[in-house]
Design an enzyme around this catalytic site. Structure first.
Site, PDB file in Angstrom:
ATOM      1  CD  GLU A  56      -2.025   2.698  -3.595  1.00  0.00           C
ATOM      2  OE1 GLU A  56      -3.142   3.142  -3.854  1.00  0.00           O
ATOM      3  OE2 GLU A  56      -1.565   2.683  -2.432  1.00  0.00           O
ATOM      4  CG  ASP A 111      -1.970   1.012   1.258  1.00  0.00           C
ATOM      5  OD1 ASP A 111      -2.789   0.989   0.333  1.00  0.00           O
ATOM      6  OD2 ASP A 111      -2.011   1.847   2.187  1.00  0.00           O
TER       7      ASP A 111
HETATM    8  C1  GLC Z   1      -4.358   2.923  -0.752  1.00  0.00           C
HETATM    9  C2  GLC Z   1      -5.519   1.970  -0.700  1.00  0.00           C
HETATM   10  C3  GLC Z   1      -6.729   2.708  -0.231  1.00  0.00           C
HETATM   11  C4  GLC Z   1      -6.456   3.257   1.143  1.00  0.00           C
HETATM   12  C5  GLC Z   1      -5.188   4.105   1.156  1.00  0.00           C
HETATM   13  C6  GLC Z   1      -4.723   4.374   2.550  1.00  0.00           C
HETATM   14  O1  GLC Z   1      -4.504   3.900  -1.688  1.00  0.00           O
HETATM   15  O2  GLC Z   1      -5.699   1.372  -1.962  1.00  0.00           O
HETATM   16  O3  GLC Z   1      -7.866   1.893  -0.221  1.00  0.00           O
HETATM   17  O4  GLC Z   1      -7.535   4.036   1.554  1.00  0.00           O
HETATM   18  O5  GLC Z   1      -4.126   3.458   0.514  1.00  0.00           O
HETATM   19  O6  GLC Z   1      -4.163   3.232   3.130  1.00  0.00           O
END
Ligand code: GLC
Ligand code: CA
Length: 540
Positions: free
Chosen positions: A273, A212
């Site tokens: 991500e 994440d």
């Molecule tokens: C990422 C996740 C999202 C979450 C954010 C904070 O973007 O995909 O769902 O709210 O991180 O952890």
């Protein structure tokens, strides 16, 4: 589907030495909404384990499970209270071990979701830090001294200032909700603690992690203002976040995590991500000694707009950016943060066409649970909403609940089978039309979206030009053409065509492998009529 029967049997051979993840199809399970095993209306590990055969039959290689940890419940599990414990609503650590065991027996891999940018405000570290400003735990977070206004202009991705006050007046940083304080990765103790978390789950047998906010973690050490105006567009990260994301120090952490991965047997992997606008910057996260995959979200954010050629440009740029670092490109059209494709593109036909385009491209393809059923974005009554984005924006942004609705499994069962045959109240309301999309209806229908995904994934696994070849993208009017050639062996090339325009076009075609539309006629006289909102896979 009027494709010709396939007479020759392809002998599928991966490029020698290729690891499994290079061209994997990964299926994202939103744990809370996938399958409820004990009838309390909340998806769980027992439910997921029982549905693994469905995923094996769909043909995916791996399953990514959204956060399963004990959580404060402020952001759908992305506010973690304990990184080595399972939220009792989902099961136990033993259930994770059993999930891995069952998955491996079916030839599936399991990826967990790790959240290193922040913790929950209920985490023992943060509680200690609040209690005692001089504790070592206070050094795990970003605290700044009391002052009348926030220390700088940094904004929360979910709206409002990224700074909140502690009861004793200090400021602490949270790039997401105030219940998600950001960790201070310049403190080496934080990195040490996460090494242990990785090892804990790797020791249990998991095959890897989705990471994440992998472009986050480090912040400008001097806490300088972000330049320019912050754009409230969710995850549209450009230079306006120069001080809060993409600090070069973050790459050290990915090298460190990669080394931990590599110290385990069995090709463990990391997918990060990386929500950065600049694809060359994204590519840097997937250098050979860093993350195995770095998500780029440009395709996910591209509208169905052939005029602008967002799709063609994005594919071309992403291929170039990842090729430059020798990494496979990961593709994604939908996830738990984005409205469903059917609704975003304007029809199920378009979502099917986009899926077929994605599944042809070389690299890994990430599917989000329910897209294989053609689920639309659901409308959720305000009183049932759970997403903090809705509340923090005072309802101006609807948030992400509409793509997080429980899966419909059985048309005639209570809650469309989400809780088996049990009549449980699901945690988010299930729309009245959900039975139309139920798995049991679609498996029986060769023209269903589920059947299309299954056929596409199967052909992709069989034909070396699909999903792992070399791709060349061209555009002509409203039509995008992708020429796909295998990287190994002498398989016939495949051409993928998508018609994003409003009029049919005639394309050269010897043999139709697959079409996203049931209307497509077989090629005749070396040509085929490609109707609007359709993708075809053509070979000779
Ligand atoms: C990422 C996740 C999202 C979450 C954010 C904070 O973007 O995909 O769902 O709210 O991180 O952890
Ligand atoms: Ca449950």
């Amino acid at each position: 589907m009027s494709a010709e029967p396939i007479e020759d049997i392809w002998v599928y051979e991966r490029v020698p030495g290729d690891p499994w993840w290079r061209d994997a199809v990964v299926y994202q399970v939103y744990l809370r909404s996938f399958a409820d095993g004990n009838g309390d209306g909340i998806g769980d590990f027992a439910g997921l384990r029982a549905r693994l055969p469905y995923l094996a039959e769909l043909g995916v290689d791996a399953v990514w499970v959204t956060p399963h940890y004990v959580s404060g419940g402020a952001d759908g599990g992305y506010d973690v209270v304990d990184f080595t414990a399972v939220d009792p609503s989902y099961g136990t650590v033993e259930d994770v071990r059993l999930l891995v065991e069952d998955a491996h027996a079916l030839g599936l891999r399991i990826l967990l979701d790790i959240v290193p940018n922040h913790t929950s405000d209920q985490h023992a570290w943060f509680r200690k830090a609040l209690e005692d400003p001089d504790s070592p735990e206070a050094g795990f977070y970003h605290f700044l001294p009391a002052s009348s206004s926030p220390p700088n202009n940094w904004q929360s991705m979910f709206g409002g200032s990224a700074w909140s006050r502690t009861p004793d007046g200090r400021w602490y940083l949270h790039l997401f909700t105030p219940q998600q304080p950001d960790l201070n990765w310049d403190n080496p103790a934080v990195a040490d603690a996460f090494d242990d978390v990785l090892r804990f789950w790797f020791d249990l047998g998991v095959d890897g992690f989705r990471v994440d906010v992998a472009y986050g973690l480090f912040k400008d050490p001097a806490y300088r203002d972000n330049p320019g105006t912050y754009s409230p567009t969710l995850f549209g990260h450009g230079p306006e976040q120069a001080m809060t994301t993409n600090q070069p120090r973050v790459h050290q952490i990915w090298r460190r995590w990669r080394a931990i991965c590599d110290s385990y047997a069995g090709d463990r992997m990391l997918v990060g991500e990386v929500s950065l606008a600049d694809l060359d910057e994204v590519g840097l996260y997937a250098r050979p000694d860093e993350l195995h995959h770095a998500f780029q979200f440009r395709l996910l954010k591209s509208d169905w707009d052939a005029g602008a050629f967002a799709f063609a440009d994005t594919i071309d740029e992403a291929l170039t950016a990842f090729e430059a670092v020798g990494a496979p490109a990961p593709w994604v059209l939908g996830n738990h943060d984005k409205a469903r494709q059917v609704t975003r593109y304007g029809s199920e036909a378009r979502a099917r066409a986009a899926a077929l385009l994605m599944l042809a491209l070389p690299g890994s393809a990430y599917l989000y649970a329910g897209e294989e059923l053609g689920l639309p974005e659901a409308s959720v009554p305000d009183e049932a909403r759970r997403d903090p984005i809705f509340f923090r924006s005072s309802g101006k942004r609807l948030g992400r609940d509409g793509c997080r609705i429980p899966m419909p499994w059985t048309a005639s069962a209570p809650s469309t089978g989400f809780s088996g045959s049990l009549a449980a109240e699901p945690w988010l309301p299930i729309p009245a039309e959900w039975p139309d999309y139920a798995v049991d209806r679609q498996v029986a229908d060769p023209g269903s979206t589920l059947s299309l995904y299954q056929q596409a994934i199967m052909l992709r696994a069989l034909h070396p030009a699909l999903g792992s070849g070399h791709a060349a993208v061209t555009q002509d009017g409203d039509v995008i053409r992708v020429d796909l050639v295998a990287r190994h062996g002498d398989a016939t090339p495949v051409t993928c065509w998508i018609n994003m325009g409003e009029a049919p076009v005639v394309i050269p075609a010897e043999r139709l492998l697959l079409s996203s539309s049931p209307e497509t006629d077989a090629p005749n006289g070396g040509v085929l009529k490609l109707t609007p909102d359709t993708t075809v896979w053509i070979t000779s």
